[in-house]
Design an enzyme around this catalytic site. Sequence first.
Site, PDB file in Angstrom:
ATOM      1  N   ASP A 358      -1.388 -18.416   2.854  1.00 47.05           N
ATOM      2  CA  ASP A 358      -0.020 -17.998   3.167  1.00 47.05           C
ATOM      3  C   ASP A 358       0.069 -16.499   3.391  1.00 47.05           C
ATOM      4  O   ASP A 358      -0.789 -15.735   2.931  1.00 47.05           O
ATOM      5  CB  ASP A 358       0.914 -18.373   2.012  1.00 47.05           C
ATOM      6  CG  ASP A 358       0.465 -17.723   0.716  1.00 47.05           C
ATOM      7  OD1 ASP A 358      -0.748 -17.798   0.409  1.00 47.05           O
ATOM      8  OD2 ASP A 358       1.303 -17.114   0.027  1.00 47.05           O
ATOM      9  N   GLU A 359       1.108 -16.105   4.086  1.00 49.36           N
ATOM     10  CA  GLU A 359       1.526 -14.704   4.172  1.00 49.36           C
ATOM     11  C   GLU A 359       0.399 -13.736   4.504  1.00 49.36           C
ATOM     12  O   GLU A 359       0.200 -12.736   3.806  1.00 49.36           O
ATOM     13  CB  GLU A 359       2.181 -14.257   2.845  1.00 49.36           C
ATOM     14  CG  GLU A 359       3.436 -15.005   2.528  1.00 49.36           C
ATOM     15  CD  GLU A 359       4.129 -14.467   1.279  1.00 49.36           C
ATOM     16  OE1 GLU A 359       5.360 -14.318   1.316  1.00 49.36           O
ATOM     17  OE2 GLU A 359       3.446 -14.205   0.264  1.00 49.36           O
TER      18      GLU A 359
END
EC number: 3.2.1.52
Lengths: 541, 541
Positions: A358-359
């Site tokens: 993620d991210e």
Amino acid sequence: CAMGRAVGLVGLLVGLFLVPAVLVSTSLRHGAPRSDPEPEAAEWELASGAVSEDSLWPLPQWLRTSSRQLQLAPGRFQLVHGAGSSAGPACGLLQDAFRRYYGYMFGQSHRRKPSRRPLGDRAEPELLQLQVVIESGDPGCHRYPHLESSEAYHLTVSEPVAVLKADEVWGALRGLETFSQLVHEDDYGSFLVNESEIDDFPRFAHRGILLDTSRHYLPVKSILTTLDAMAFNKFNVFHWHIVDDQSFPYQSISFPELSNKGAYSYNHIYTPADVHLVIEYARLRGIRVIPEFDTPGHTESWGKGQKDLLTPCYSGGQPTGSFGPVNPILNTTYDFMSKFFKEISSVFPDAYIHLGGDEVDFSCWKSNPEVKEFMRQQGFSIDYAKLESYYIQKILDIVSFYNKRQVVWQEVFDNKAQLKPDTVVQVWKNNLYALELSSVTGAGLTAVLSAPWYLDYISYGQDWKKYYSIEPLNFPGSEKQKKLLIGGEACLWGEFVDATNLTPRLWPRASAVGERLWSSRNVTNLKDAYTRLTNHRCRML
Amino acid sequence: CAMGRAVGLVGLLVGLFLVPAVLVSTSLRHGAPRSDPEPEAAEWELASGAVSEDSLWPLPQWLRTSSRQLQLAPGRFQLVHGAGSSAGPACGLLQDAFRRYYGYMFGQSHRRKPSRRPLGDRAEPELLQLQVVIESGDPGCHRYPHLESSEAYHLTVSEPVAVLKADEVWGALRGLETFSQLVHEDDYGSFLVNESEIDDFPRFAHRGILLDTSRHYLPVKSILTTLDAMAFNKFNVFHWHIVDDQSFPYQSISFPELSNKGAYSYNHIYTPADVHLVIEYARLRGIRVIPEFDTPGHTESWGKGQKDLLTPCYSGGQPTGSFGPVNPILNTTYDFMSKFFKEISSVFPDAYIHLGGDEVDFSCWKSNPEVKEFMRQQGFSIDYAKLESYYIQKILDIVSFYNKRQVVWQEVFDNKAQLKPDTVVQVWKNNLYALELSSVTGAGLTAVLSAPWYLDYISYGQDWKKYYSIEPLNFPGSEKQKKLLIGGEACLWGEFVDATNLTPRLWPRASAVGERLWSSRNVTNLKDAYTRLTNHRCRML
């Protein structure tokens, strides 16, 4: 407040926190700004004259109770293996559970008035035993729970014995919890249970709690306490977000420098023995432990103990001395990851590993001339999502090689990595999560929902109702797609959580998610839930 | 994390909460909704290489520290009465404080390496004593602190002895806290203090914490823990909102039925011995206890144990069976209140009693035909605020008769009751509180500010900055008016607070208010406050 459980959550932990038994509240409250809506009228109130089903949490799929009450004598009552059970005294898991639930039901044994009156004087007949019968040829006593484990059970409480039947020990654990919730004390301190029949099974197979031990280290005892509370709420997955940018508390056998240099201190680590303890404590409660080792972002702490793992960031043609995500262009990165995930695959017995994904912030990759050149060679142009997928793909392959399945955050799916059909995609972005569930399951992948259950976000009042009112299957899709949503997770990220506030912040708020994931879809009445949750909270305390 | 205090708050209470020493956090966080601002980058970080003044909270009015360090040997260091002090071994309050602060500084005495090396090997000179000198003829050892008490102190730390001078014991208590905050451990576990000089006194005389023991009962131990934490933050008023609509835990000597029928249970009461213990524990820490018995509203629980005290509500010409505020038209009401407040005036030694007077709902009074008739007779027309003032006036007179001064919520002032000049008006409505401060002080009355410090309202992230950034004197008014604002209170109402979450919800958020009320007006730097508060939190744990 039901006094049935003298052992448990806060009561056990905190000698000083003499638990207030009866809780709030009606009428105006001093201090509500005039422009605000009136705060909730009441928090946890005592349900007086509570009967058994007023206290069950999560609510079973099917139950029938009678007003006929049976009495239990703590000195005589037994939890035993029933005739025909494939489990017996060699089943350590059940033996441990019998003792544990005996303690929950009858407390620390020091009854104020042990057998005050001879039983003959009582109007109520006596319940002498709970017989537990495991019906499968392999009860699973020494196995680990997994996604396909059966947690179904059938419980009959009638004179003179109660019978709890389950295919596997995992169902027996859930049934023991339910049975312990049925037992209550009357005004005179007698233990009673209503004659009942319960048929129960979970609505979703994956019911998780995420704890984050990187933003703040959590002592092992805090984790064990959480596992106890999870069992009280029939959760079955502990998603251990064990490392992140801020610290690397996992003590690796192959790469001890990762925690030596990446943990907050030598004290703030999980040794192999700690990890093993958590896994075994969870197993005994029918809880899977899925570790998350999130890459290529969220890895700042990894870089301290593993040279050249992270991407050097540049500014004005010069390295700045700071680092970005894992460096995806070096062979040494994959050599490291291969050895590292080999260890992880062996240390954690669950079939799944969470790989994060993620991210990922592309700015450091974009600044690095060698990464740029690699992009050109690979024909990625300036699409850094392709570079991310290139990296993730290799990690997925490594983990598959060690026979582990994968959980990933939704970005990995969004960025179009090639995912195996058994990959679980965890949906966390709150914006339009129903559409994301639709896309993920539409692509034939399994999904786990977390977006509406970020419990680290706090607000004034009874936010459990918000979590409770979520219907996970309320997304566009076919019946086949709906089946691909295998459950959900309540996430308690650690920016503002440590051992000082973990328990009161997580419970009973997470209980709302627990019932949503276990009970039938039509169990949505907030008033009824309030009554039961109040009693359940009291029992947990 | 400074290890100086092995005894204290959570660390003492909760064996299980092995306190994480080093805390968070940088970088993106998983889960922040895209539309939100990024969460705060960091919570409590370790200040490495901290020196003394990095850890003082609240910051003293004036300090000078040197880089020269003195060493303290726990086995030799003494807290003693200095030459010329008016206090001596008979001063139990100071004797108790000496032992307490010795424990805070050096822990539970079980040093891992007691006197590891002979002192001759040390580069640092040794500090042998802290001499405490009380300069006033009457040190106050056996008195109660009051609004006009002196809390000023002067502290000099230099070889071979430190000297703490104060007019009264109250200043000595504050200075002991400061001295204990100066002592720190180095990397090798040695106790060190920098040579320093400190001149200190509070900016405001009234620095309070409100706890609400009616919405949820709080065990006495929770209250004592709060008093400890208050002393760490130099708070000096415990505003005990002891009863309210929801329950009446105060066990009255004259009217035992009030708690017999109005408390949540027989267990959820404060006996006379409990009350006495709280008052004495507070006194030993220089903290006043101001009890609040809020009338005529917020009294539902009073009605259970005192017949005819509350106003019967009517509907359609018939009593509904429910009750409103205290019935202001009966002589029996004032007979009861007179006897009741006589007891309260004697049980609580503080010069002030808080009489409440907030949020009176007129609807029940309006429904009652006898009240209507009384209004007509009195010539109040339909102005029920006049009836409220009629009632309050009588209560004020009763309490004045017993030689107590009064604190009231702002409505009593707003409704134009005749208040004595020494009445304290507590401003709590968040809407335009600066104008209210202006009005109250403009009328020549003293004021206490609470409006911006309702700590029961929670939100995600570092809200301590919001509390910290309030400037209490930022209201329109003359210098004379500004002097009439004598302080403030952080309020933790109890709708969603009980013993399970009290401490982590109150601290260190209330510490922000503590510094605002003690330190100089120009102490406003958030970055500096963050560093000091981080260390202070660690020490409190």
